[in-house]
Design an enzyme around this catalytic site. Structure first.
Site, PDB file in Angstrom:
ATOM      1  N   ASP A 182       0.861  -1.189   0.000  1.00  0.00           N
ATOM      2  CA  ASP A 182       0.000   0.000   0.000  1.00  0.00           C
ATOM      3  C   ASP A 182       0.897   1.238   0.000  1.00  0.00           C
ATOM      4  O   ASP A 182       2.128   1.130   0.037  1.00  0.00           O
ATOM      5  CB  ASP A 182      -0.938   0.007   1.216  1.00  0.00           C
ATOM      6  CG  ASP A 182      -2.287   0.649   0.895  1.00  0.00           C
ATOM      7  OD1 ASP A 182      -2.302   1.678   0.205  1.00  0.00           O
ATOM      8  OD2 ASP A 182      -3.323   0.123   1.341  1.00  0.00           O
TER       9      ASP A 182
ATOM     10  N   GLY B  76       4.211   1.425  -2.042  1.00  0.00           N
ATOM     11  CA  GLY B  76       4.169   1.793  -3.450  1.00  0.00           C
ATOM     12  C   GLY B  76       2.746   2.071  -3.884  1.00  0.00           C
ATOM     13  O   GLY B  76       1.801   1.939  -3.099  1.00  0.00           O
TER      14      GLY B  76
ATOM     15  N   PHE C 237      -0.356   1.109  -6.480  1.00  0.00           N
ATOM     16  CA  PHE C 237      -0.802   0.029  -7.365  1.00  0.00           C
ATOM     17  C   PHE C 237      -1.109   0.517  -8.773  1.00  0.00           C
ATOM     18  O   PHE C 237      -1.387  -0.286  -9.658  1.00  0.00           O
ATOM     19  CB  PHE C 237      -1.988  -0.738  -6.788  1.00  0.00           C
ATOM     20  CG  PHE C 237      -3.121   0.090  -6.224  1.00  0.00           C
ATOM     21  CD1 PHE C 237      -3.684   1.139  -6.929  1.00  0.00           C
ATOM     22  CD2 PHE C 237      -3.644  -0.218  -4.969  1.00  0.00           C
ATOM     23  CE1 PHE C 237      -4.751   1.865  -6.418  1.00  0.00           C
ATOM     24  CE2 PHE C 237      -4.717   0.511  -4.441  1.00  0.00           C
ATOM     25  CZ  PHE C 237      -5.267   1.549  -5.174  1.00  0.00           C
TER      26      PHE C 237
ATOM     27  N   HIS D 165     -13.557  -1.418  -6.504  1.00  0.00           N
ATOM     28  CA  HIS D 165     -14.800  -0.639  -6.519  1.00  0.00           C
ATOM     29  C   HIS D 165     -14.567   0.857  -6.322  1.00  0.00           C
ATOM     30  O   HIS D 165     -15.466   1.664  -6.562  1.00  0.00           O
ATOM     31  CB  HIS D 165     -15.791  -1.183  -5.481  1.00  0.00           C
ATOM     32  CG  HIS D 165     -15.533  -0.737  -4.071  1.00  0.00           C
ATOM     33  ND1 HIS D 165     -16.539  -0.633  -3.138  1.00  0.00           N
ATOM     34  CD2 HIS D 165     -14.397  -0.377  -3.419  1.00  0.00           C
ATOM     35  CE1 HIS D 165     -16.041  -0.232  -1.987  1.00  0.00           C
ATOM     36  NE2 HIS D 165     -14.747  -0.075  -2.128  1.00  0.00           N
TER      37      HIS D 165
END
Length: 334
Positions: free
Chosen positions: A199, A225, A227, A244
């Site tokens: 994360d 990091g 995504f 989502h």
């Protein structure tokens, strides 16, 4: 006799009153003060630094909808529902009840009509930036949000591990894993796997205490990091309530980063609500509106997930219901 239709509609309209009342009780940690037993509004006001009369009226209203019990001597106690407003119970909703009425979360809903008209998220118009950028710059509000997500995660993580067999993967990467509750739940059920919580810097730092408390420091690491840029190499990538948050273009970008990092024979697991074609549990359809208002994300049907995954180089292989509102979606690279 059931109430007439206009009364039912009015109860739905009045939902904002209940949400705000719950937020007050959560914000002042009233439920924590009731953990040892019933108290009067006078006692609770003294403990919370609030106005006795006004606090009583909030407590009385919540008793009328089943969150609290009020006795004949005007003492309040927690019901089974109200217990989840305590901060120290597994699956606590205290932080969720708080942040849902914080200005950053509450105010954009007042602009829902313009969101529907324009097709753009209210949050960006109101605050001039995306919700996650905003939260990263407001650490106190972000901390409450993360606490709320941990409360959700406890129940959903346990339900996912019960419904889906996570064994047999050498390395499991929890992408957007926050404070690591999902991954530690998985690893405790599978003593042969290793894991990495991935994360943003400042978020993933909070995973270290969770990992240590679970006794998994030797099998689970953290990696900071974005995504959107990369994902850790792994046999299984898991993401819970990440996809989502984003529109199809950005969600595909995240999924492609996982696809590029998956080991041969590896898989992807998403833990998300899946919208039924018609009827069914309303939770996902209501959460979909939250995504629409705050971040241009969306809840998706099974067909929409299949198409999204196909665009990132995956094939949806199965959808596994759980005891929670979320499902486990399994996909394999093609």
């Amino acid at each position: 006799m059931p109430p007439p239709p206009n009364a039912v509609l009015f109860q739905l309209i009045a939902g904002k009153w209940i949400a705000q009342a719950l937020s007050v009780v959560a914000r002042f940690r009233v439920a924590d003060h009731l953990a040892a037993g019933p108290k009067t509004a006078t006692e609770l006001a003294a403990l919370t630094g609030t106005h006795t009369g006004h606090l009583y009226r909030v407590l009385r209203a919540l008793a009328s909808v089943g969150v609290l019990d009020e006795s004949a001597d005007m003492r309040f106690a927690l019901t089974a529902v109200g217990e989840y407003l305590r901060g120290d119970v597994p699956g606590s909703m205290r932080a969720v009840a708080t942040y849902c009425c914080d200005p950053w979360s509450w105010k954009p809903w007042g602009d829902l009509a313009e969101t529907v008209r324009s097709g753009t998220p209210a949050f960006d118009r109101m605050f001039g930036q995306g919700v996650f950028d905003y939260l990263s710059q407001h650490p106190d509000e972000f901390a409450t949000f993360n606490e709320g997500m941990t409360g959700f995660s406890a129940a959903e993580s346990a339900a996912a591990v019960k419904a889906y067999d996570f064994r047999g993967y050498g390395t499991i990467a929890d992408v957007g894993g926050g404070h690591g509750l999902l991954l530690t739940t998985i690893l405790k059920a599978d003593p042969d796997s290793r894991g990495v919580v991935f994360d943003l810097p400042g978020v993933v730092d909070g995973a270290a205490p969770t990992i240590a408390a679970a006794g998994l420091a030797g099998r689970c690491a953290t990696h900071a990091g974005s995504f959107f840029d990369t994902a850790p190499a792994a046999d299984l990538h898991v993401m819970k309530h990440i996809i989502h948050d984003w529109n199809d273009e950005k969600a595909t970008q995240i999924l492609r980063r996982c696809r590029a990092a998956v080991h041969p024979g590896g898989k992807l697991v998403l833990i998300e609500m899946v919208i039924p074609a018609a009827g069914g549990d309303p939770m996902g359809k209501l959460l979909d509106l939250e995504m629409m208002v705050l971040c241009d994300g969306k809840e998706r049907t099974e067909a929409e997930y299949a198409a999204l995954l196909a665009g990132a180089g995956y094939r949806l292989t199965r959808v596994v219901p759980t005891e929670s509102p979320a499902c486990v979606l399994e996909a394999e690279p093609v």
